[in-house]
Design a protein around this motif. Structure first.
Motif, PDB file in Angstrom:
ATOM      1  N   ALA A   3       0.898  -1.202   0.133  1.00  0.00           N
ATOM      2  CA  ALA A   3       0.194   0.149   0.444  1.00  0.00           C
ATOM      3  C   ALA A   3       0.709   1.765  -0.096  1.00  0.00           C
ATOM      4  CB  ALA A   3      -1.046   0.384   1.332  1.00  0.00           C
ATOM      5  N   THR A   4       1.516   0.932   0.543  1.00  0.00           N
ATOM      6  CA  THR A   4       2.889   2.598   0.835  1.00  0.00           C
ATOM      7  C   THR A   4       3.301   2.694  -0.265  1.00  0.00           C
ATOM      8  OG1 THR A   4       4.776   1.171   1.626  1.00  0.00           O
ATOM      9  CG2 THR A   4       3.058   2.452   3.337  1.00  0.00           C
ATOM     10  N   ARG A   5       3.743   1.736  -1.157  1.00  0.00           N
ATOM     11  CA  ARG A   5       4.172   1.719  -2.420  1.00  0.00           C
ATOM     12  C   ARG A   5       3.309   2.237  -3.772  1.00  0.00           C
ATOM     13  NH1 ARG A   5       9.073   1.207  -1.225  1.00  0.00           N
ATOM     14  NH2 ARG A   5       7.933   1.306   0.867  1.00  0.00           N
ATOM     15  N   GLY A   6       2.270   1.717  -3.464  1.00  0.00           N
ATOM     16  CA  GLY A   6       1.805   3.066  -4.241  1.00  0.00           C
ATOM     17  C   GLY A   6       0.785   4.500  -3.423  1.00  0.00           C
ATOM     18  N   GLY A   7       1.479   4.137  -2.512  1.00  0.00           N
ATOM     19  CA  GLY A   7       0.674   5.770  -1.936  1.00  0.00           C
ATOM     20  C   GLY A   7       2.019   6.826  -2.147  1.00  0.00           C
ATOM     21  N   VAL A   8       3.428   6.555  -1.624  1.00  0.00           N
ATOM     22  CA  VAL A   8       4.563   7.671  -1.977  1.00  0.00           C
ATOM     23  C   VAL A   8       4.327   7.804  -3.275  1.00  0.00           C
ATOM     24  CG1 VAL A   8       6.865   7.139  -2.001  1.00  0.00           C
ATOM     25  CG2 VAL A   8       5.616   7.000   0.311  1.00  0.00           C
ATOM     26  N   TYR A   9       4.900   6.157  -4.312  1.00  0.00           N
ATOM     27  CA  TYR A   9       5.143   6.904  -5.931  1.00  0.00           C
ATOM     28  C   TYR A   9       3.745   7.739  -6.407  1.00  0.00           C
ATOM     29  CZ  TYR A   9       9.317   5.078  -4.383  1.00  0.00           C
ATOM     30  OH  TYR A   9      10.000   4.481  -3.549  1.00  0.00           O
ATOM     31  N   LEU A  36      -0.631  12.267 -24.210  1.00  0.00           N
ATOM     32  CA  LEU A  36      -2.002  11.133 -22.954  1.00  0.00           C
ATOM     33  C   LEU A  36      -2.078  12.115 -21.453  1.00  0.00           C
ATOM     34  CD1 LEU A  36      -0.398   7.383 -22.563  1.00  0.00           C
ATOM     35  CD2 LEU A  36      -3.423   8.504 -23.337  1.00  0.00           C
ATOM     36  N   ASP A  37      -3.235  12.048 -21.009  1.00  0.00           N
ATOM     37  CA  ASP A  37      -3.565  13.156 -19.649  1.00  0.00           C
ATOM     38  C   ASP A  37      -2.450  12.092 -18.310  1.00  0.00           C
ATOM     39  OD1 ASP A  37      -3.320  14.752 -16.979  1.00  0.00           O
ATOM     40  OD2 ASP A  37      -5.356  15.183 -17.900  1.00  0.00           O
ATOM     41  N   PRO A  38      -1.447  12.507 -17.996  1.00  0.00           N
ATOM     42  CA  PRO A  38      -0.682  11.400 -17.018  1.00  0.00           C
ATOM     43  C   PRO A  38      -1.913  11.318 -15.325  1.00  0.00           C
ATOM     44  CG  PRO A  38       0.732  13.143 -17.399  1.00  0.00           C
ATOM     45  CD  PRO A  38      -0.767  13.558 -17.963  1.00  0.00           C
ATOM     46  N   ASP A  39      -2.474  12.379 -15.694  1.00  0.00           N
ATOM     47  CA  ASP A  39      -3.496  11.964 -14.146  1.00  0.00           C
ATOM     48  C   ASP A  39      -4.780  10.327 -15.049  1.00  0.00           C
ATOM     49  OD1 ASP A  39      -3.068  14.135 -13.074  1.00  0.00           O
ATOM     50  OD2 ASP A  39      -3.806  15.582 -14.015  1.00  0.00           O
ATOM     51  N   ASN A  40      -4.246  10.704 -16.381  1.00  0.00           N
ATOM     52  CA  ASN A  40      -5.669   9.421 -15.959  1.00  0.00           C
ATOM     53  C   ASN A  40      -5.502   8.297 -16.417  1.00  0.00           C
ATOM     54  OD1 ASN A  40      -7.854  11.235 -16.568  1.00  0.00           O
ATOM     55  ND2 ASN A  40      -7.381  11.457 -18.724  1.00  0.00           N
ATOM     56  N   VAL A  41      -3.663   7.988 -16.012  1.00  0.00           N
ATOM     57  CA  VAL A  41      -2.740   6.831 -16.090  1.00  0.00           C
ATOM     58  C   VAL A  41      -2.337   6.990 -14.625  1.00  0.00           C
ATOM     59  CG1 VAL A  41      -3.008   6.704 -18.336  1.00  0.00           C
ATOM     60  CG2 VAL A  41      -1.145   7.315 -18.487  1.00  0.00           C
ATOM     61  N   ILE A  42      -1.798   7.445 -14.673  1.00  0.00           N
ATOM     62  CA  ILE A  42      -0.526   7.063 -13.231  1.00  0.00           C
ATOM     63  C   ILE A  42      -0.813   6.043 -12.361  1.00  0.00           C
ATOM     64  CG2 ILE A  42      -0.323   9.274 -11.974  1.00  0.00           C
ATOM     65  CD1 ILE A  42       2.531   7.674 -13.773  1.00  0.00           C
ATOM     66  N   GLY A  43      -2.564   6.150 -11.957  1.00  0.00           N
ATOM     67  CA  GLY A  43      -3.006   5.929 -10.554  1.00  0.00           C
ATOM     68  C   GLY A  43      -2.697   4.438 -10.796  1.00  0.00           C
ATOM     69  N   PRO A  44      -3.504   3.831 -12.271  1.00  0.00           N
ATOM     70  CA  PRO A  44      -3.272   2.157 -11.832  1.00  0.00           C
ATOM     71  C   PRO A  44      -1.911   1.988 -12.076  1.00  0.00           C
ATOM     72  CG  PRO A  44      -5.253   3.326 -13.535  1.00  0.00           C
ATOM     73  CD  PRO A  44      -4.601   4.193 -12.828  1.00  0.00           C
ATOM     74  N   VAL A  45      -0.936   3.046 -12.701  1.00  0.00           N
ATOM     75  CA  VAL A  45       0.580   2.316 -13.518  1.00  0.00           C
ATOM     76  C   VAL A  45       1.140   2.431 -12.022  1.00  0.00           C
ATOM     77  CG1 VAL A  45       2.519   2.884 -14.841  1.00  0.00           C
ATOM     78  CG2 VAL A  45       0.031   2.928 -15.522  1.00  0.00           C
ATOM     79  N   VAL A  46       0.784   3.027 -11.404  1.00  0.00           N
ATOM     80  CA  VAL A  46       1.858   3.340  -9.989  1.00  0.00           C
ATOM     81  C   VAL A  46       1.467   1.960  -9.443  1.00  0.00           C
ATOM     82  CG1 VAL A  46       2.279   4.182  -8.000  1.00  0.00           C
ATOM     83  CG2 VAL A  46       2.678   5.637 -10.140  1.00  0.00           C
ATOM     84  N   THR A  47      -0.066   1.696  -8.699  1.00  0.00           N
ATOM     85  CA  THR A  47      -0.292   1.410  -7.508  1.00  0.00           C
ATOM     86  C   THR A  47       0.170  -0.629  -8.551  1.00  0.00           C
ATOM     87  OG1 THR A  47      -2.871   0.674  -8.927  1.00  0.00           O
ATOM     88  CG2 THR A  47      -2.134   2.086  -6.873  1.00  0.00           C
ATOM     89  N   THR A  48       0.318  -0.419  -9.902  1.00  0.00           N
ATOM     90  CA  THR A  48       0.264  -2.074 -10.456  1.00  0.00           C
ATOM     91  C   THR A  48       1.933  -2.077 -10.813  1.00  0.00           C
ATOM     92  OG1 THR A  48      -1.384  -1.881 -11.755  1.00  0.00           O
ATOM     93  CG2 THR A  48       0.069  -3.252 -12.614  1.00  0.00           C
ATOM     94  N   VAL A  49       2.586  -1.665 -10.820  1.00  0.00           N
ATOM     95  CA  VAL A  49       4.297  -1.408 -10.602  1.00  0.00           C
ATOM     96  C   VAL A  49       4.005  -2.436  -9.244  1.00  0.00           C
ATOM     97  CG1 VAL A  49       6.270  -0.810 -11.046  1.00  0.00           C
ATOM     98  CG2 VAL A  49       4.598  -0.551 -12.832  1.00  0.00           C
ATOM     99  N   GLY A  50       4.083  -0.982  -8.159  1.00  0.00           N
ATOM    100  CA  GLY A  50       3.631  -1.850  -6.780  1.00  0.00           C
ATOM    101  C   GLY A  50       3.826  -2.748  -6.385  1.00  0.00           C
ATOM    102  N   ASP A  51       2.543  -3.609  -6.623  1.00  0.00           N
ATOM    103  CA  ASP A  51       2.410  -4.815  -6.081  1.00  0.00           C
ATOM    104  C   ASP A  51       2.956  -5.885  -6.758  1.00  0.00           C
ATOM    105  OD1 ASP A  51       0.157  -3.788  -4.951  1.00  0.00           O
ATOM    106  OD2 ASP A  51      -1.206  -3.930  -6.437  1.00  0.00           O
ATOM    107  N   VAL A  52       3.126  -5.584  -8.521  1.00  0.00           N
ATOM    108  CA  VAL A  52       3.975  -6.579  -9.040  1.00  0.00           C
ATOM    109  C   VAL A  52       4.904  -6.946  -8.282  1.00  0.00           C
ATOM    110  CG1 VAL A  52       5.083  -7.668 -11.296  1.00  0.00           C
ATOM    111  CG2 VAL A  52       2.582  -7.034 -11.139  1.00  0.00           C
ATOM    112  N   PHE A  53       5.972  -5.719  -8.840  1.00  0.00           N
ATOM    113  CA  PHE A  53       7.256  -5.500  -8.473  1.00  0.00           C
ATOM    114  C   PHE A  53       7.361  -5.665  -6.873  1.00  0.00           C
ATOM    115  CE2 PHE A  53       7.961  -2.984 -12.601  1.00  0.00           C
ATOM    116  CZ  PHE A  53       9.261  -4.056 -13.006  1.00  0.00           C
TER     117      PHE A  53
END
Length: 190
Positions: A56-62, A157-174
């Motif tokens: 959870a903190t990976r997604g929150g911080v990044y 691309l508007d980063p506001d539309n994509v960065i949330g799912p990208v960060v949480t996914t990368v945080g979970d997988v990695f």
């Protein structure tokens, strides 16, 4: 009418990323359910306790870093071409430090909760696991985050539309993969 167009644009940009996040989330869950991961969780008491907080903190911080950079791009405070300036460096260093400090805090808190619950946990082992996992995930997340934000913005691309799912996914997988590496490093070092 303008709102309708904006909603369609948001949907068009976010849907592919959310679908990729869905598949990556399934992969992350599969990795978490492997025999190797289960053995790692059993070998280090306290890991299962800290796993949700670490992810959870990976997604929150990044995610906060992504929102800050996105706002900076929209306001013209950050150049759309990657340039290592003071504003960008300070934001990245602050996020990196936040990620490392909160990981150490999670390890100490998990150790304390384990003791309160009457379970044996090794503080040094938990610290080694989380420092290794936090360090590796920081480099991976920063690389992906900066690439998606700057390349995506330049391509419309508007980063506001994509960065949330990208960060949480990368945080979970990695995060799951690097916790496994951290467990292995702790086993070798300690």
């Amino acid at each position: 009418m303008l709102g309708h167009d904006s909603a369609i644009d948001v949907y068009r940009q976010a849907l592919p990323v959310i679908l990729v996040s869905l598949v990556a989330g399934l992969f992350s869950g599969t990795l978490l359910g492997t025999e190797t991961m289960r053995e790692g969780i059993e070998s280090v008491p306290g890991i299962l306790l800290l796993l949700p907080a670490f992810l959870a903190t990976r997604g929150g911080v990044y995610g906060s870093l992504g929102a800050r950079l996105s706002s900076g791009l929209h306001q013209g405070l950050i150049d759309p071409h990657f340039e290592w300036n003071d504003r960008l460096r300070n934001a990245i260093v602050a996020s990196f430090c936040n990620g490392m400090i909160v990981s150490v805090f999670i390890a100490v808190l998990s150790w304390g909760v384990s003791l309160v619950l009457g379970r044996e946990a090794n503080l040094l082992e938990l610290l080694v696991v989380l420092i290794v996992a936090a360090l590796l995930s920081a480099f991976a997340m920063l690389g992906v985050l900066l690439t998606v934000i700057f390349k995506g913005y330049r391509r419309g691309l508007d980063p506001d539309n994509v960065i949330g799912p990208v960060v949480t996914t990368v945080g979970d997988v990695f995060g799951v993969a690097f916790l496994l590496i951290g467990i292995w490093v702790a086993g070798v070092v300690l």
